[in-house]
Design a protein around this motif. Structure first.
Motif, PDB file in Angstrom:
ATOM      1  N   ARG A  65       0.831  -1.213   0.000  1.00  0.00           N
ATOM      2  CA  ARG A  65       0.000   0.000   0.000  1.00  0.00           C
ATOM      3  C   ARG A  65       0.860   1.256   0.000  1.00  0.00           C
ATOM      4  O   ARG A  65       0.625   2.198  -0.773  1.00  0.00           O
ATOM      5  N   VAL A  66       1.861   1.305   0.858  1.00  0.00           N
ATOM      6  CA  VAL A  66       2.732   2.487   0.934  1.00  0.00           C
ATOM      7  C   VAL A  66       3.506   2.661  -0.365  1.00  0.00           C
ATOM      8  O   VAL A  66       3.692   3.786  -0.852  1.00  0.00           O
ATOM      9  N   THR A  67       3.937   1.555  -0.944  1.00  0.00           N
ATOM     10  CA  THR A  67       4.662   1.640  -2.211  1.00  0.00           C
ATOM     11  C   THR A  67       3.765   2.206  -3.310  1.00  0.00           C
ATOM     12  O   THR A  67       4.189   3.071  -4.094  1.00  0.00           O
ATOM     13  N   ARG A  68       2.520   1.735  -3.376  1.00  0.00           N
ATOM     14  CA  ARG A  68       1.596   2.270  -4.383  1.00  0.00           C
ATOM     15  C   ARG A  68       1.381   3.763  -4.182  1.00  0.00           C
ATOM     16  O   ARG A  68       1.326   4.533  -5.150  1.00  0.00           O
ATOM     17  N   ARG A  69       1.271   4.183  -2.925  1.00  0.00           N
ATOM     18  CA  ARG A  69       1.077   5.609  -2.648  1.00  0.00           C
ATOM     19  C   ARG A  69       2.301   6.415  -3.088  1.00  0.00           C
ATOM     20  O   ARG A  69       2.171   7.497  -3.669  1.00  0.00           O
ATOM     21  N   ALA A  70       3.479   5.895  -2.823  1.00  0.00           N
ATOM     22  CA  ALA A  70       4.694   6.598  -3.226  1.00  0.00           C
ATOM     23  C   ALA A  70       4.777   6.708  -4.746  1.00  0.00           C
ATOM     24  O   ALA A  70       5.151   7.764  -5.293  1.00  0.00           O
ATOM     25  N   VAL A  71       4.425   5.635  -5.457  1.00  0.00           N
ATOM     26  CA  VAL A  71       4.429   5.671  -6.920  1.00  0.00           C
ATOM     27  C   VAL A  71       3.425   6.701  -7.426  1.00  0.00           C
ATOM     28  O   VAL A  71       3.729   7.486  -8.347  1.00  0.00           O
ATOM     29  N   MET A  74       4.774  10.136  -6.914  1.00  0.00           N
ATOM     30  CA  MET A  74       5.844  10.390  -7.871  1.00  0.00           C
ATOM     31  C   MET A  74       5.260  10.856  -9.204  1.00  0.00           C
ATOM     32  O   MET A  74       5.745  11.815  -9.822  1.00  0.00           O
ATOM     33  N   HIS A  75       4.182  10.208  -9.636  1.00  0.00           N
ATOM     34  CA  HIS A  75       3.535  10.583 -10.894  1.00  0.00           C
ATOM     35  C   HIS A  75       2.771  11.902 -10.766  1.00  0.00           C
ATOM     36  O   HIS A  75       2.823  12.756 -11.649  1.00  0.00           O
ATOM     37  N   ASP A  76       2.055  12.065  -9.648  1.00  0.00           N
ATOM     38  CA  ASP A  76       1.245  13.274  -9.469  1.00  0.00           C
ATOM     39  C   ASP A  76       2.099  14.541  -9.494  1.00  0.00           C
ATOM     40  O   ASP A  76       1.668  15.580 -10.014  1.00  0.00           O
ATOM     41  N   TYR A  77       3.286  14.467  -8.899  1.00  0.00           N
ATOM     42  CA  TYR A  77       4.142  15.648  -8.780  1.00  0.00           C
ATOM     43  C   TYR A  77       5.272  15.671  -9.810  1.00  0.00           C
ATOM     44  O   TYR A  77       6.114  16.575  -9.777  1.00  0.00           O
ATOM     45  N   GLY A  78       5.301  14.696 -10.697  1.00  0.00           N
ATOM     46  CA  GLY A  78       6.374  14.660 -11.681  1.00  0.00           C
ATOM     47  C   GLY A  78       7.740  14.550 -11.047  1.00  0.00           C
ATOM     48  O   GLY A  78       8.709  15.174 -11.499  1.00  0.00           O
ATOM     49  N   ALA A  79       7.820  13.760  -9.996  1.00  0.00           N
ATOM     50  CA  ALA A  79       9.057  13.638  -9.214  1.00  0.00           C
ATOM     51  C   ALA A  79       9.877  12.458  -9.721  1.00  0.00           C
ATOM     52  O   ALA A  79       9.665  11.312  -9.310  1.00  0.00           O
ATOM     53  N   GLY A  80      10.822  12.743 -10.586  1.00  0.00           N
ATOM     54  CA  GLY A  80      11.663  11.683 -11.122  1.00  0.00           C
ATOM     55  C   GLY A  80      12.837  11.329 -10.243  1.00  0.00           C
ATOM     56  O   GLY A  80      13.586  10.399 -10.541  1.00  0.00           O
ATOM     57  N   ARG A  81      13.011  12.067  -9.145  1.00  0.00           N
ATOM     58  CA  ARG A  81      14.131  11.832  -8.244  1.00  0.00           C
ATOM     59  C   ARG A  81      13.584  11.476  -6.873  1.00  0.00           C
ATOM     60  O   ARG A  81      12.715  12.175  -6.354  1.00  0.00           O
ATOM     61  N   ILE A  82      14.121  10.410  -6.279  1.00  0.00           N
ATOM     62  CA  ILE A  82      13.635   9.885  -5.003  1.00  0.00           C
ATOM     63  C   ILE A  82      14.746   9.999  -3.971  1.00  0.00           C
ATOM     64  O   ILE A  82      15.897   9.621  -4.230  1.00  0.00           O
ATOM     65  N   LEU A  83      14.391  10.507  -2.795  1.00  0.00           N
ATOM     66  CA  LEU A  83      15.319  10.557  -1.667  1.00  0.00           C
ATOM     67  C   LEU A  83      14.674   9.845  -0.495  1.00  0.00           C
ATOM     68  O   LEU A  83      13.593  10.231  -0.038  1.00  0.00           O
ATOM     69  N   GLY A  91      13.987   2.058   1.877  1.00  0.00           N
ATOM     70  CA  GLY A  91      14.697   1.882   0.624  1.00  0.00           C
ATOM     71  C   GLY A  91      14.360   0.593  -0.103  1.00  0.00           C
ATOM     72  O   GLY A  91      14.682   0.438  -1.284  1.00  0.00           O
ATOM     73  N   LEU A  92      13.687  -0.344   0.590  1.00  0.00           N
ATOM     74  CA  LEU A  92      13.241  -1.566  -0.070  1.00  0.00           C
ATOM     75  C   LEU A  92      12.196  -1.280  -1.143  1.00  0.00           C
ATOM     76  O   LEU A  92      11.923  -2.136  -1.992  1.00  0.00           O
ATOM     77  N   MET A  93      11.622  -0.082  -1.150  1.00  0.00           N
ATOM     78  CA  MET A  93      10.686   0.303  -2.202  1.00  0.00           C
ATOM     79  C   MET A  93      11.401   0.774  -3.469  1.00  0.00           C
ATOM     80  O   MET A  93      10.766   1.062  -4.481  1.00  0.00           O
ATOM     81  N   GLY A  94      12.713   0.864  -3.415  1.00  0.00           N
ATOM     82  CA  GLY A  94      13.454   1.451  -4.517  1.00  0.00           C
ATOM     83  C   GLY A  94      13.252   0.744  -5.846  1.00  0.00           C
ATOM     84  O   GLY A  94      13.110   1.392  -6.894  1.00  0.00           O
ATOM     85  N   THR A  95      13.220  -0.587  -5.836  1.00  0.00           N
ATOM     86  CA  THR A  95      13.057  -1.335  -7.080  1.00  0.00           C
ATOM     87  C   THR A  95      11.724  -1.007  -7.738  1.00  0.00           C
ATOM     88  O   THR A  95      11.649  -0.785  -8.960  1.00  0.00           O
ATOM     89  N   ALA A  96      10.646  -0.951  -6.955  1.00  0.00           N
ATOM     90  CA  ALA A  96       9.329  -0.636  -7.498  1.00  0.00           C
ATOM     91  C   ALA A  96       9.280   0.790  -8.037  1.00  0.00           C
ATOM     92  O   ALA A  96       8.683   1.046  -9.090  1.00  0.00           O
ATOM     93  N   LEU A  97       9.895   1.730  -7.343  1.00  0.00           N
ATOM     94  CA  LEU A  97       9.898   3.113  -7.811  1.00  0.00           C
ATOM     95  C   LEU A  97      10.736   3.260  -9.076  1.00  0.00           C
ATOM     96  O   LEU A  97      10.414   4.062  -9.962  1.00  0.00           O
ATOM     97  N   ARG A  99      11.049   0.888 -11.364  1.00  0.00           N
ATOM     98  CA  ARG A  99      10.205   0.355 -12.438  1.00  0.00           C
ATOM     99  C   ARG A  99       9.125   1.352 -12.838  1.00  0.00           C
ATOM    100  O   ARG A  99       8.704   1.410 -13.995  1.00  0.00           O
ATOM    101  N   ALA A 100       8.691   2.170 -11.849  1.00  0.00           N
ATOM    102  CA  ALA A 100       7.635   3.148 -12.125  1.00  0.00           C
ATOM    103  C   ALA A 100       8.159   4.402 -12.798  1.00  0.00           C
ATOM    104  O   ALA A 100       7.378   5.293 -13.130  1.00  0.00           O
ATOM    105  N   GLY A 101       9.483   4.501 -12.982  1.00  0.00           N
ATOM    106  CA  GLY A 101      10.018   5.623 -13.731  1.00  0.00           C
ATOM    107  C   GLY A 101      10.978   6.538 -13.009  1.00  0.00           C
ATOM    108  O   GLY A 101      11.383   7.578 -13.562  1.00  0.00           O
ATOM    109  N   ALA A 102      11.380   6.208 -11.798  1.00  0.00           N
ATOM    110  CA  ALA A 102      12.330   7.056 -11.075  1.00  0.00           C
ATOM    111  C   ALA A 102      13.674   7.100 -11.805  1.00  0.00           C
ATOM    112  O   ALA A 102      14.208   6.057 -12.194  1.00  0.00           O
ATOM    113  N   HIS A 103      14.213   8.301 -12.008  1.00  0.00           N
ATOM    114  CA  HIS A 103      15.484   8.467 -12.710  1.00  0.00           C
ATOM    115  C   HIS A 103      16.681   8.330 -11.770  1.00  0.00           C
ATOM    116  O   HIS A 103      17.703   7.756 -12.140  1.00  0.00           O
ATOM    117  N   LYS A 104      16.549   8.896 -10.565  1.00  0.00           N
ATOM    118  CA  LYS A 104      17.625   8.863  -9.587  1.00  0.00           C
ATOM    119  C   LYS A 104      17.059   8.484  -8.231  1.00  0.00           C
ATOM    120  O   LYS A 104      16.003   8.993  -7.821  1.00  0.00           O
TER     121      LYS A 104
END
Length: 369
Positions: A65-71, A74-83, A91-97, A99-104
């Protein structure tokens, strides 16, 4: 260029990591925060110049659920960079993010990840976090040495140091120490200050055990322990047993915004922090030591974990054996009698190498902003 910060460590929750993460937000041109719910968060968030999205829970975990919310954010705000404000476990969500389009993806480590690195199961999870991130950051060279063996070789090579900064305008010589001394009746008194939670790892008990020797060498010297915590009753009883109750002042909790004058009140800052629980509970860095240096105070620091990074031994203060009250007493008494240029050296060092602007520049480079 928008950065999505995913973290549990965010005000109004108080602590060193929370201050670190919040201060880095000011160094980013465009940030949106996804964090946990905290009492008083609505009022706090209303004061911020960037959006904060609070989860319904008081702790974020890397669930589906939290991963889906983060994704979605990321899309709603056009946030291609994750911190990630703390690499483990979010950070275990990193792989899913990714795949969803995170650049950094940058994941910050602090101190608890050193524990993850040494425990089976958690060690494997930390390896996955390192594989998913472009960079894992560490606050000290000691932390890097502990975490690197748990990572894949490629991830270990991508590690970078990202330290907290010091606000050298807030923490500066003359920032209110005289007022604190007047208020507490400490004018003209040789004074040692320790600012920290009252917990065993910070070493306030070592200071109390050292105090009889310090008083013999520096008559009238006082110790001021700034902060609250679970060890207060234990420390008060220890001071009574040691015969120094009249020399030890407990201020109780002090709001973070009011801390600089208490540091400025010191002649010497001391925190003989130590590693506990068979090496699983070290001092990752100790930014308060650098804040004391910024205020122009010589420092005495325990040799634990990354604390050695916060002092130049013999130049800005001394690194001491935190289990040896006699050694601690010798250094403190020496500095009370003759501080030399150590305080001025510390101020110059922090201004040159420990500013938030410097930390922000490192982070922006890692995020490719």
């Amino acid at each position: 260029m928008t950065v999505l910060l995913v973290t549990n460590d965010f005000p109004p929750r108080q602590g060193g990591i929370e201050t670190f993460v919040r201060s880095l937000c000011d160094q980013l041109p465009d940030v949106v925060v996804y964090t946990s719910h905290e009492p008083g968060d609505l009022q706090y968030d209303a004061t911020l110049p960037f959006p904060v999205i609070r989860d319904r829970n008081t702790m974020l975990l890397p669930t589906a659920r939290v991963t889906r919310r983060a994704v979605q954010l990321m899309h709603d705000y056009g946030a291609g960079r994750i911190l990630f404000g703390a690499a483990a476990p979010l950070g275990l969500m990193g792989t899913a993010l990714r795949r969803a389009g995170a650049h950094k993806i940058v994941a910050m480590t602090h101190g608890h990840e050193t524990w993850w690195a040494g425990v089976p199961g958690a060690r494997q999870a930390l390896r996955k976090i390192g594989d998913a991130a472009d960079t894992l950051t560490t606050v000290s060279s000691w932390c890097a040495d502990q975490i690197a063996p748990a990572l894949a070789p490629q991830a270990a090579q991508r590690m970078r140091r990202l330290t907290p900064g010091v606000d050298t305008q807030r923490f500066a010589p003359g920032c209110g120490g005289d007022d604190v001394r007047r208020k507490l009746g400490l004018e003209g008194v040789p004074l040692v200050v320790c600012v920290s939670r009252l917990i065993r790892r910070k070493g306030q008990d070592t200071l109390i055990r050292a105090w009889p020797q310090i008083r013999r060498q520096v008559p009238g010297a006082r110790l001021m322990l700034v902060g609250g915590g679970p060890d207060r009753e234990y420390l008060e009883k220890l001071a009574a047993r040691t015969g120094v109750s009249d020399a030890v002042l407990f201020t109780g909790p002090v709001p973070w915004a009011e801390i600089p004058p208490y540091v400025d009140a010191a002649d010497v800052f001391a925190m003989p922090c130590r590693t506990r629980r068979f090496g699983l509970e070290p001092e990752a860095l100790g930014i308060v030591t650098l804040e004391a240096s910024a205020t122009g105070k010589p420092v005495v620091v325990g040799d634990s974990g990354g604390a050695s990074d916060t002092v130049r031994h013999g130049e800005t203060g001394y690194l001491v054996d935190p289990y040896n009250p006699t050694a601690v007493a010798v250094r403190i008494a020496e500095l009370l009698g003759n501080p030399g240029d150590l305080g001025a050296n510390g101020r110059a060092w922090v201004e040159a190498e420990w500013t938030w602007q410097r930390s922000g520049a490192v982070l922006r480079q890692l995020l490719d902003i």
